[in-house]
Design a protein around this motif. Structure first.
Motif, PDB file in Angstrom:
ATOM      1  N   TYR A   1       0.868  -1.199  -0.077  1.00  0.00           N
ATOM      2  CA  TYR A   1      -0.216   0.015  -0.233  1.00  0.00           C
ATOM      3  C   TYR A   1       0.977   1.299  -0.157  1.00  0.00           C
ATOM      4  O   TYR A   1       1.983   1.364   0.757  1.00  0.00           O
ATOM      5  CB  TYR A   1      -0.870   0.153   1.183  1.00  0.00           C
ATOM      6  N   VAL A   2       0.674   2.351  -0.962  1.00  0.00           N
ATOM      7  CA  VAL A   2       1.436   3.430  -0.892  1.00  0.00           C
ATOM      8  C   VAL A   2       0.514   4.578  -0.962  1.00  0.00           C
ATOM      9  O   VAL A   2      -0.655   4.530  -1.750  1.00  0.00           O
ATOM     10  CB  VAL A   2       2.309   3.498  -2.285  1.00  0.00           C
ATOM     11  N   TYR A   3       0.846   5.476  -0.074  1.00  0.00           N
ATOM     12  CA  TYR A   3      -0.213   6.745   0.045  1.00  0.00           C
ATOM     13  C   TYR A   3       0.761   8.103  -0.027  1.00  0.00           C
ATOM     14  O   TYR A   3       1.769   8.023   0.246  1.00  0.00           O
ATOM     15  CB  TYR A   3      -0.577   6.749   1.507  1.00  0.00           C
ATOM     16  N   LYS A   4       0.150   8.750  -1.233  1.00  0.00           N
ATOM     17  CA  LYS A   4       0.830   9.878  -1.492  1.00  0.00           C
ATOM     18  C   LYS A   4      -0.011  11.339  -1.344  1.00  0.00           C
ATOM     19  O   LYS A   4      -1.111  11.091  -1.578  1.00  0.00           O
ATOM     20  CB  LYS A   4       1.361   9.961  -3.024  1.00  0.00           C
ATOM     21  N   TYR A   5       0.537  12.363  -0.500  1.00  0.00           N
ATOM     22  CA  TYR A   5      -0.227  13.315  -0.305  1.00  0.00           C
ATOM     23  C   TYR A   5       0.424  14.686  -0.536  1.00  0.00           C
ATOM     24  O   TYR A   5       1.579  14.978  -0.201  1.00  0.00           O
ATOM     25  CB  TYR A   5      -0.800  13.362   1.035  1.00  0.00           C
ATOM     26  N   ASP A   6      -0.030  15.542  -1.055  1.00  0.00           N
ATOM     27  CA  ASP A   6       0.498  16.867  -1.363  1.00  0.00           C
ATOM     28  C   ASP A   6      -0.567  18.135  -1.048  1.00  0.00           C
ATOM     29  O   ASP A   6      -1.650  18.078  -2.140  1.00  0.00           O
ATOM     30  CB  ASP A   6       1.354  16.861  -2.744  1.00  0.00           C
ATOM     31  N   GLY A   7      -0.742  18.774  -0.118  1.00  0.00           N
ATOM     32  CA  GLY A   7      -1.544  19.757   0.170  1.00  0.00           C
ATOM     33  C   GLY A   7      -1.460  20.984  -0.462  1.00  0.00           C
ATOM     34  O   GLY A   7      -2.102  21.913   0.189  1.00  0.00           O
ATOM     35  N   ARG A   8      -0.372  21.425  -1.198  1.00  0.00           N
ATOM     36  CA  ARG A   8      -0.202  22.726  -1.599  1.00  0.00           C
ATOM     37  C   ARG A   8      -0.987  23.190  -2.753  1.00  0.00           C
ATOM     38  O   ARG A   8      -0.778  24.362  -2.924  1.00  0.00           O
ATOM     39  CB  ARG A   8       1.466  22.627  -1.896  1.00  0.00           C
ATOM     40  N   GLY A   9      -1.851  22.402  -3.271  1.00  0.00           N
ATOM     41  CA  GLY A   9      -2.652  22.783  -4.041  1.00  0.00           C
ATOM     42  C   GLY A   9      -2.093  22.814  -5.716  1.00  0.00           C
ATOM     43  O   GLY A   9      -2.913  23.477  -6.544  1.00  0.00           O
ATOM     44  N   PHE A  10      -1.056  22.335  -5.859  1.00  0.00           N
ATOM     45  CA  PHE A  10      -0.165  22.418  -7.217  1.00  0.00           C
ATOM     46  C   PHE A  10      -0.450  21.236  -8.111  1.00  0.00           C
ATOM     47  O   PHE A  10      -0.088  21.376  -9.302  1.00  0.00           O
ATOM     48  CB  PHE A  10       1.154  22.493  -6.858  1.00  0.00           C
ATOM     49  N   THR A  11      -1.335  20.406  -7.689  1.00  0.00           N
ATOM     50  CA  THR A  11      -1.451  19.147  -8.725  1.00  0.00           C
ATOM     51  C   THR A  11      -2.329  19.620  -9.787  1.00  0.00           C
ATOM     52  O   THR A  11      -3.629  19.993  -9.369  1.00  0.00           O
ATOM     53  CB  THR A  11      -1.911  17.698  -7.885  1.00  0.00           C
ATOM     54  N   LYS A  12      -2.088  19.394 -10.849  1.00  0.00           N
ATOM     55  CA  LYS A  12      -2.864  19.956 -11.895  1.00  0.00           C
ATOM     56  C   LYS A  12      -3.812  18.770 -12.596  1.00  0.00           C
ATOM     57  O   LYS A  12      -3.124  17.716 -13.023  1.00  0.00           O
ATOM     58  CB  LYS A  12      -1.970  20.583 -12.960  1.00  0.00           C
ATOM     59  N   GLY A  13      -5.047  18.994 -12.548  1.00  0.00           N
ATOM     60  CA  GLY A  13      -5.944  18.105 -13.080  1.00  0.00           C
ATOM     61  C   GLY A  13      -6.696  18.504 -14.154  1.00  0.00           C
ATOM     62  O   GLY A  13      -6.346  19.784 -14.878  1.00  0.00           O
ATOM     63  N   GLU A  14      -7.384  17.847 -14.979  1.00  0.00           N
ATOM     64  CA  GLU A  14      -8.321  18.365 -16.052  1.00  0.00           C
ATOM     65  C   GLU A  14      -9.176  19.473 -15.538  1.00  0.00           C
ATOM     66  O   GLU A  14      -9.472  20.311 -16.466  1.00  0.00           O
ATOM     67  CB  GLU A  14      -9.277  17.109 -16.478  1.00  0.00           C
ATOM     68  N   LYS A  15      -9.648  19.722 -14.341  1.00  0.00           N
ATOM     69  CA  LYS A  15     -10.550  20.784 -14.079  1.00  0.00           C
ATOM     70  C   LYS A  15      -9.824  21.833 -13.238  1.00  0.00           C
ATOM     71  O   LYS A  15     -10.327  22.670 -12.687  1.00  0.00           O
ATOM     72  CB  LYS A  15     -11.646  20.169 -13.108  1.00  0.00           C
ATOM     73  N   GLY A  16      -8.350  21.847 -13.368  1.00  0.00           N
ATOM     74  CA  GLY A  16      -7.965  22.783 -12.577  1.00  0.00           C
ATOM     75  C   GLY A  16      -6.884  22.316 -11.601  1.00  0.00           C
ATOM     76  O   GLY A  16      -6.493  21.006 -11.888  1.00  0.00           O
ATOM     77  N   ALA A  17      -6.311  23.106 -10.556  1.00  0.00           N
ATOM     78  CA  ALA A  17      -5.125  22.661  -9.871  1.00  0.00           C
ATOM     79  C   ALA A  17      -5.861  22.376  -8.091  1.00  0.00           C
ATOM     80  O   ALA A  17      -6.906  22.895  -7.904  1.00  0.00           O
ATOM     81  CB  ALA A  17      -4.314  23.560  -9.609  1.00  0.00           C
ATOM     82  N   GLY A  18      -5.446  21.445  -7.590  1.00  0.00           N
ATOM     83  CA  GLY A  18      -5.889  21.011  -6.275  1.00  0.00           C
ATOM     84  C   GLY A  18      -4.924  20.145  -5.602  1.00  0.00           C
ATOM     85  O   GLY A  18      -3.857  20.083  -5.888  1.00  0.00           O
ATOM     86  N   ASP A  19      -5.233  19.736  -4.505  1.00  0.00           N
ATOM     87  CA  ASP A  19      -4.392  18.517  -3.798  1.00  0.00           C
ATOM     88  C   ASP A  19      -4.252  17.102  -4.274  1.00  0.00           C
ATOM     89  O   ASP A  19      -5.170  16.850  -4.925  1.00  0.00           O
ATOM     90  CB  ASP A  19      -5.111  18.553  -2.461  1.00  0.00           C
ATOM     91  N   LEU A  20      -3.136  16.512  -3.687  1.00  0.00           N
ATOM     92  CA  LEU A  20      -3.183  15.156  -4.412  1.00  0.00           C
ATOM     93  C   LEU A  20      -3.232  14.406  -3.179  1.00  0.00           C
ATOM     94  O   LEU A  20      -2.862  14.617  -2.142  1.00  0.00           O
ATOM     95  CB  LEU A  20      -1.468  14.982  -4.953  1.00  0.00           C
ATOM     96  N   SER A  21      -4.190  13.306  -3.189  1.00  0.00           N
ATOM     97  CA  SER A  21      -4.456  12.492  -2.388  1.00  0.00           C
ATOM     98  C   SER A  21      -4.388  11.120  -3.030  1.00  0.00           C
ATOM     99  O   SER A  21      -5.529  10.521  -3.545  1.00  0.00           O
ATOM    100  CB  SER A  21      -5.531  12.633  -1.449  1.00  0.00           C
ATOM    101  N   SER A  22      -3.573  10.423  -3.077  1.00  0.00           N
ATOM    102  CA  SER A  22      -3.375   9.169  -4.043  1.00  0.00           C
ATOM    103  C   SER A  22      -3.080   7.809  -3.086  1.00  0.00           C
ATOM    104  O   SER A  22      -2.136   7.823  -2.302  1.00  0.00           O
ATOM    105  CB  SER A  22      -2.122   9.180  -5.063  1.00  0.00           C
ATOM    106  N   HIS A  23      -4.035   6.885  -3.295  1.00  0.00           N
ATOM    107  CA  HIS A  23      -3.781   5.581  -2.760  1.00  0.00           C
ATOM    108  C   HIS A  23      -3.501   4.450  -3.836  1.00  0.00           C
ATOM    109  O   HIS A  23      -3.994   4.461  -4.866  1.00  0.00           O
ATOM    110  CB  HIS A  23      -5.198   4.994  -1.880  1.00  0.00           C
ATOM    111  N   SER A  24      -2.406   3.735  -3.444  1.00  0.00           N
ATOM    112  CA  SER A  24      -1.928   2.676  -4.495  1.00  0.00           C
ATOM    113  C   SER A  24      -1.840   1.376  -3.570  1.00  0.00           C
ATOM    114  O   SER A  24      -1.260   1.437  -2.598  1.00  0.00           O
ATOM    115  CB  SER A  24      -0.803   2.782  -5.082  1.00  0.00           C
ATOM    116  N   ALA A  25      -2.831   0.188  -3.957  1.00  0.00           N
ATOM    117  CA  ALA A  25      -2.566  -1.086  -3.263  1.00  0.00           C
ATOM    118  C   ALA A  25      -2.773  -2.234  -4.314  1.00  0.00           C
ATOM    119  O   ALA A  25      -3.124  -1.872  -5.706  1.00  0.00           O
ATOM    120  CB  ALA A  25      -4.226  -1.194  -2.531  1.00  0.00           C
TER     121      ALA A  25
END
Length: 186
Positions: free
Chosen positions: A32-56
């Motif tokens: 299990y891998v969790y990545k988090y970045d709460g700075r709001g820099f993660t660019k998605g299709e609808k703009g930028a925001g936080d990253l909260s990624s779970h990999s299992a």
């Protein structure tokens, strides 16, 4: 730099857990891998925001006589900026060691890192490589590609004429998983 201790700076955070079961006829790893970045820099299709990624996922490695095999699967979910994250990666390999003086080992492998099929649907489908994305086991010693929006077909031949001498030849064929996504390089 003029304060002791230095003031902390917010940034990406990661947590990983990897457990291995070795008492079976083959080895099984569960992770299990969790990545988090709460700075709001993660660019998605609808703009930028936080990253909260779970990999299992899991990994299976084994041998039977002259054959060796492995398989790995990872599913990802969470948020990529304002978008939903839904991606997956998988690897299958099969190898055989011939009985001769140079111990030729032939391996075939298939690697998939999902891509984003629709860059405007608010779903991030591009797999995010688990451990920084560069891995010689997955796609060669030259690390030409990241494990993102990738399909790879691979054949290796390893010759060992002496204990301290190894010759290795690899053939890699890369193609995009989704045409509307991109190539990702180290």
């Amino acid at each position: 730099p003029d304060r002791w201790p230095n003031e902390s700076a917010p940034g990406p955070t990661a947590f990983a857990s990897y457990s291995t079961i070795k008492s079976l006829p083959f080895e099984v790893g569960i992770f299990y891998v969790y990545k988090y970045d709460g700075r709001g820099f993660t660019k998605g299709e609808k703009g930028a925001g936080d990253l909260s990624s779970h990999s299992a996922g899991f990994r299976v490695d084994g041998q039977g006589g002259r054959w060796d095999y492995s398989a790995m699967f990872a599913g990802q979910f969470g948020n990529w900026g304002p978008d939903d994250l839904r991606a997956q990666g998988l690897v299958f390999s099969l190898g055989y060691t011939f009985s001769s003086s140079w111990k030729p080992h032939l391996m075939i492998q298939y690697v998939l890192g999902s891509g984003d099929k629709d860059p405007e649907d608010g779903i991030h489908g591009t797999f995010d490589g688990l451990f920084s994305g560069a891995d010689t086991v997955l796609y060669g010693w030259m690390n030409l590609m990241f494990w993102q929006n990738l399909r790879e077909f691979r054949v290796d031949l390893v010759l060992t004429p002496a204990e301290t001498l190894i010759f290795r030849g690899e053939y890699h064929f890369f193609e995009l998983d989704k045409a509307k996504d991109a190539w990702y390089f180290p």
